[in-house]
Design a protein around this motif. Structure first.
Motif, PDB file in Angstrom:
ATOM      1  N   ASP A  17       5.679  -7.666  26.410  1.00  0.00           N
ATOM      2  CA  ASP A  17       6.781  -7.233  27.263  1.00  0.00           C
ATOM      3  C   ASP A  17       7.951  -6.741  26.420  1.00  0.00           C
ATOM      4  N   VAL A  18       8.186  -7.422  25.294  1.00  0.00           N
ATOM      5  CA  VAL A  18       9.347  -7.120  24.452  1.00  0.00           C
ATOM      6  C   VAL A  18       8.933  -7.163  22.990  1.00  0.00           C
ATOM      7  N   VAL A  19       9.337  -6.149  22.218  1.00  0.00           N
ATOM      8  CA  VAL A  19       9.222  -6.216  20.766  1.00  0.00           C
ATOM      9  C   VAL A  19      10.630  -6.117  20.190  1.00  0.00           C
ATOM     10  N   ILE A  20      10.936  -7.013  19.247  1.00  0.00           N
ATOM     11  CA  ILE A  20      12.261  -7.092  18.633  1.00  0.00           C
ATOM     12  C   ILE A  20      12.127  -6.694  17.177  1.00  0.00           C
ATOM     13  N   VAL A  21      12.995  -5.803  16.745  1.00  0.00           N
ATOM     14  CA  VAL A  21      13.035  -5.382  15.355  1.00  0.00           C
ATOM     15  C   VAL A  21      14.224  -6.079  14.703  1.00  0.00           C
ATOM     16  N   GLU A  45      10.037  -8.294  11.201  1.00  0.00           N
ATOM     17  CA  GLU A  45      11.138  -8.252  10.238  1.00  0.00           C
ATOM     18  C   GLU A  45      10.657  -7.559   8.972  1.00  0.00           C
ATOM     19  N   ARG A  46      11.416  -6.578   8.502  1.00  0.00           N
ATOM     20  CA  ARG A  46      11.010  -5.797   7.327  1.00  0.00           C
ATOM     21  C   ARG A  46      10.886  -6.659   6.076  1.00  0.00           C
ATOM     22  N   GLY A  47      11.888  -7.490   5.821  1.00  0.00           N
ATOM     23  CA  GLY A  47      11.871  -8.328   4.622  1.00  0.00           C
ATOM     24  C   GLY A  47      11.538  -9.757   4.975  1.00  0.00           C
ATOM     25  N   PHE A 197       7.782 -21.197  22.690  1.00  0.00           N
ATOM     26  CA  PHE A 197       7.688 -20.575  24.014  1.00  0.00           C
ATOM     27  C   PHE A 197       6.729 -19.385  24.035  1.00  0.00           C
ATOM     28  N   GLY A 198       6.001 -19.163  22.944  1.00  0.00           N
ATOM     29  CA  GLY A 198       4.956 -18.146  22.935  1.00  0.00           C
ATOM     30  C   GLY A 198       5.252 -16.892  22.152  1.00  0.00           C
ATOM     31  N   ALA A 199       6.437 -16.758  21.560  1.00  0.00           N
ATOM     32  CA  ALA A 199       6.753 -15.561  20.786  1.00  0.00           C
ATOM     33  C   ALA A 199       5.859 -15.491  19.542  1.00  0.00           C
ATOM     34  N   VAL A 200       5.517 -14.272  19.139  1.00  0.00           N
ATOM     35  CA  VAL A 200       4.730 -14.025  17.931  1.00  0.00           C
ATOM     36  C   VAL A 200       5.668 -13.389  16.906  1.00  0.00           C
ATOM     37  N   ILE A 201       5.727 -13.971  15.714  1.00  0.00           N
ATOM     38  CA  ILE A 201       6.771 -13.633  14.754  1.00  0.00           C
ATOM     39  C   ILE A 201       6.135 -13.281  13.414  1.00  0.00           C
ATOM     40  N   LEU A 202       6.608 -12.188  12.804  1.00  0.00           N
ATOM     41  CA  LEU A 202       6.018 -11.730  11.550  1.00  0.00           C
ATOM     42  C   LEU A 202       7.093 -11.141  10.645  1.00  0.00           C
ATOM     43  N   ASN A 203       7.167 -11.624   9.402  1.00  0.00           N
ATOM     44  CA  ASN A 203       8.034 -10.973   8.423  1.00  0.00           C
ATOM     45  C   ASN A 203       7.200 -10.067   7.527  1.00  0.00           C
ATOM     46  N   GLY A 204       7.860  -9.321   6.649  1.00  0.00           N
ATOM     47  CA  GLY A 204       7.138  -8.392   5.793  1.00  0.00           C
ATOM     48  C   GLY A 204       6.466  -7.280   6.571  1.00  0.00           C
ATOM     49  N   ALA A 205       7.096  -6.825   7.654  1.00  0.00           N
ATOM     50  CA  ALA A 205       6.533  -5.760   8.486  1.00  0.00           C
ATOM     51  C   ALA A 205       7.637  -4.748   8.775  1.00  0.00           C
ATOM     52  N   GLU A 206       7.591  -3.629   8.085  1.00  0.00           N
ATOM     53  CA  GLU A 206       8.648  -2.624   8.206  1.00  0.00           C
ATOM     54  C   GLU A 206       8.350  -1.645   9.335  1.00  0.00           C
ATOM     55  N   VAL A 207       9.310  -1.453  10.209  1.00  0.00           N
ATOM     56  CA  VAL A 207       9.176  -0.484  11.289  1.00  0.00           C
ATOM     57  C   VAL A 207       9.432   0.907  10.735  1.00  0.00           C
ATOM     58  N   THR A 208       8.481   1.801  10.913  1.00  0.00           N
ATOM     59  CA  THR A 208       8.604   3.173  10.414  1.00  0.00           C
ATOM     60  C   THR A 208       8.879   4.183  11.513  1.00  0.00           C
ATOM     61  N   VAL A 238      11.848  -2.223  23.787  1.00  0.00           N
ATOM     62  CA  VAL A 238      12.092  -2.262  22.351  1.00  0.00           C
ATOM     63  C   VAL A 238      13.550  -2.646  22.127  1.00  0.00           C
ATOM     64  N   VAL A 239      13.758  -3.685  21.305  1.00  0.00           N
ATOM     65  CA  VAL A 239      15.108  -4.169  21.003  1.00  0.00           C
ATOM     66  C   VAL A 239      15.367  -4.003  19.510  1.00  0.00           C
ATOM     67  N   ASN A 240      16.433  -3.298  19.198  1.00  0.00           N
ATOM     68  CA  ASN A 240      16.869  -3.117  17.818  1.00  0.00           C
ATOM     69  C   ASN A 240      17.945  -4.155  17.529  1.00  0.00           C
ATOM     70  N   ALA A 241      17.592  -5.172  16.736  1.00  0.00           N
ATOM     71  CA  ALA A 241      18.527  -6.239  16.386  1.00  0.00           C
ATOM     72  C   ALA A 241      18.644  -6.328  14.865  1.00  0.00           C
ATOM     73  N   THR A 242      18.825  -5.164  14.234  1.00  0.00           N
ATOM     74  CA  THR A 242      18.806  -5.098  12.779  1.00  0.00           C
ATOM     75  C   THR A 242      20.194  -5.189  12.154  1.00  0.00           C
ATOM     76  N   GLY A 243      21.207  -5.495  12.942  1.00  0.00           N
ATOM     77  CA  GLY A 243      22.527  -5.754  12.388  1.00  0.00           C
ATOM     78  C   GLY A 243      23.130  -4.554  11.701  1.00  0.00           C
ATOM     79  N   VAL A 244      23.381  -4.685  10.402  1.00  0.00           N
ATOM     80  CA  VAL A 244      24.061  -3.623   9.667  1.00  0.00           C
ATOM     81  C   VAL A 244      23.183  -2.386   9.506  1.00  0.00           C
TER      82      VAL A 244
END
Length: 558
Positions: A17-21, A45-47, A197-208, A238-244
């Motif tokens: 339903d939702v992907v967060i970057v 998360e990219r890093g 609550f069921g979220a799937v979380i992955l680091n080291g994955a850069e959105v291109t 799609v949610v962009n939560a990449t801050g700076v």
């Protein structure tokens, strides 16, 4: 957390339903909020989690007393109410600290500060005018905290709280309360609850790229860091939560530039030093720093943490070291106030970071004006949330998910004001026959809460892991294993900068190549590294430490 392989497989096999970057505190908050309302959620998360601003904060959960000067009353009140809520939701991670504003020698109390503290007191109550009755009403609840009103204390009381003040002959001091935390551990705890609550979380994955169909965002295309594998995550939102970095993620089609924020980064620098050089006891001190500015010196992980600066920044934002001028500024302020002569060689660490302040378009407007969060929606439907501050992450997340709910025409109220963030350690969680370094049990209880039991079980199973990572500090080698096994740590810097905070408070102890090699070896055993990979990772730490400016005596004195 589930393993990275399992998370990667789930993201490729299932639409969401939702992907967060973005895996900082805001992205973590959105993941928890959305998942707790029944949405299927993926976060990439990219890093590393909290690698950006969320690991480089001032470690305070606070209203922001200085924002009163700019009449950001709504922001301050919102943050103060969130502060109180976070103490209740995460009592092992968010804790009250006394703050002092001393009057030295024959100085008179600053009445302007007193007026500001009165406003701070009033806005900290859930309903204006109910501060005292509110505290009395909840006094018997063990996890309820509401700050007492500020008050004036004697110079003797001030010196008892902050021994470094004694030679300065304080006549009195304002005493008020704010809160502290470990910002990274807060992010990891929120992510853990989101996963529950069921979220799937992955680091080291850069959105291109943002995936689109008929002009609407339908997911993200990613590259996995370890293998270079490309994969798509399909999602309705799609949610962009990449801050700076928020203005760098752009759908292919924008109707106007106003659809995305314009980030105006502001660099904040901090230093840490030994309490042998500056004994501030158990309280924080507000320190004059020239031109009507102040900095703070507060106790954190057995060190003195001093900061912050707030200057426009135009450099690269992937690695932001503290500037030499900023470090000198902080040292000059401390030395001038406390009568000390602390130099670069005495510092135990330093770090810098950039805040995602949103440009007003007015080049004359100070970056210090506001920390208000903003939500943007592009023509593709992508939602971007940025700005704000650590303390208000939960409300920022609610703002995003409220919009998702509204677009879908659903009814799903925010629940995160009543979802505990981890759980405090019970006495049995901390019992062990294994000999631990001094302070380790208390630090484990703070850092992990009840999950400290997993660290101690590992120490009992493998007693060699009960040894400290750095002699003289209570962080355990077992935490390296836990970082890899349960928290998706992928490098030595993930462990030393974020899973523990040794890179910020024990940099001199990390000059020992043997200690770094031990961390790399232990991490490699968990992640299946070859001997050459272990050596590469150990050597890479030196480059990271230099790029991050963790050792001012080396990076800034040259």
């Amino acid at each position: 957390m589930i393993s990275r392989n399992d998370a990667l497989q789930a993201m490729q096999e299932h639409p969401f339903d939702v992907v967060i970057v973005g895996g900082g505190v805001t992205g973590a908050g959105v993941a928890l909020d959305a998942a707790s309302r029944g949405y299927s959620v993926a976060l990439v998360e990219r890093g590393d989690f909290a690698q950006g601003t969320s690991s480089r904060s001032s470690k305070m959960v606070h209203g922001g007393l200085r924002y009163l000067q700019n009449f950001d009353l709504g922001l301050v009140r919102e943050a103060l109410l969130e502060r109180q809520l976070l103490v209740r939701l995460a009592p092992h991670l968010v804790y009250p600290t006394p703050f002092l504003v001393p009057a030295l020698g024959g100085e008179r109390k600053n009445r302007a500060i007193g007026i500001g503290l009165n406003m701070y007191d009033v806005m900290a109550t859930s309903r204006i005018g109910r501060g005292r009755s509110q505290r009395n009403e909840h006094r018997e609840e063990p996890e309820y905290w509401s700050p007492d009103r500020h008050r004036t204390i004697t110079g003797e009381e001030a010196a008892e709280l902050i021994p470094a003040l004694e030679p300065l002959d304080p006549s009195s001091a304002y005493l008020f309360y704010d809160c502290q935390t470990d910002d990274v551990r807060l992010v990891l705890t929120v992510l853990g609850e989101a996963e529950r609550f069921g979220a799937v979380i992955l680091n080291g994955a850069e959105v291109t790229a943002i995936l689109e169909e008929d002009g609407q965002a339908t997911g993200v295309a990613c590259i996995e860091a370890e293998t270079g594998q490309r994969f798509d995550v399909r999602a309705d939102n799609v949610v962009n939560a990449t801050g700076v970095w928020a203005d760098r993620i752009r759908p292919e089609e924008l109707l106007s530039e106003e659809e995305i924020p314009k980030i105006r980064p502001s660099r904040g620098s901090h230093i840490t030093l030994s309490t042998d050089d500056l004994d501030i006891g158990t309280a924080a001190c507000i320190v004059p720093a020239g031109s009507d500015r102040t900095i703070f010196a507060l106790p954190w992980y057995g060190r003195v943490l001093a900061g912050t600066t707030d200057n426009d920044y135009e450099g690269g934002i992937d690695q932001v070291p503290p500037s030499g001028d900023d470090v000198e500024y902080l040292l000059d302020a401390l030395n001038a106030y406390f009568g000390t002569s602390i130099g670069l060689g005495e510092l135990t660490g330093a770090y810098g970071g950039v805040r995602p302040l949103i440009s007003s378009g007015d080049p004359k407007k100070s970056v210090d004006i506001s920390r208000k969060a903003e939500l943007y929606e592009t023509s593709s439907g992508m939602l971007t949330i940025t700005g704000g501050k650590l303390t208000t992450f939960r409300r920022m997340a609610a703002q995003v998910v409220d919009r998702i709910v509204e677009r879908a025409g659903r009814e799903a109220e925010c629940r995160t004001d009543d979802i505990p963030l981890g759980m405090s350690a019970r006495p049995g969680d901390l019992e062990t026959d294994v000999e631990l370094p001094e302070g380790a049990t208390d630090q484990l209880a703070f850092r992990y809460g009840h999950a400290a039991r997993a660290v101690l079980d590992l120490c009992e199973e493998r007693p060699e892991l009960a040894e400290p990572i750095v002699p003289g500090h209570p962080d355990l080698m077992a935490e390296v294993v836990i970082a890899a096994r349960r928290e998706q740590a992928r490098s030595v810097s993930d462990v030393l900068l974020r899973r523990t905070r040794l890179g910020l408070v024990a940099e001199p102890g990390l000059r020992d190549a043997g200690r770094i090699e031990a961390v790399a070896t232990t991490l490699g055993e968990e992640l299946g590294w070859s001997g050459s990979r272990v050596s590469e990772q150990a050597e890479a730490w030196t480059g990271v430490a230099e790029a991050e400016g963790l050792d001012p005596s080396r990076a800034l004195a040259s």
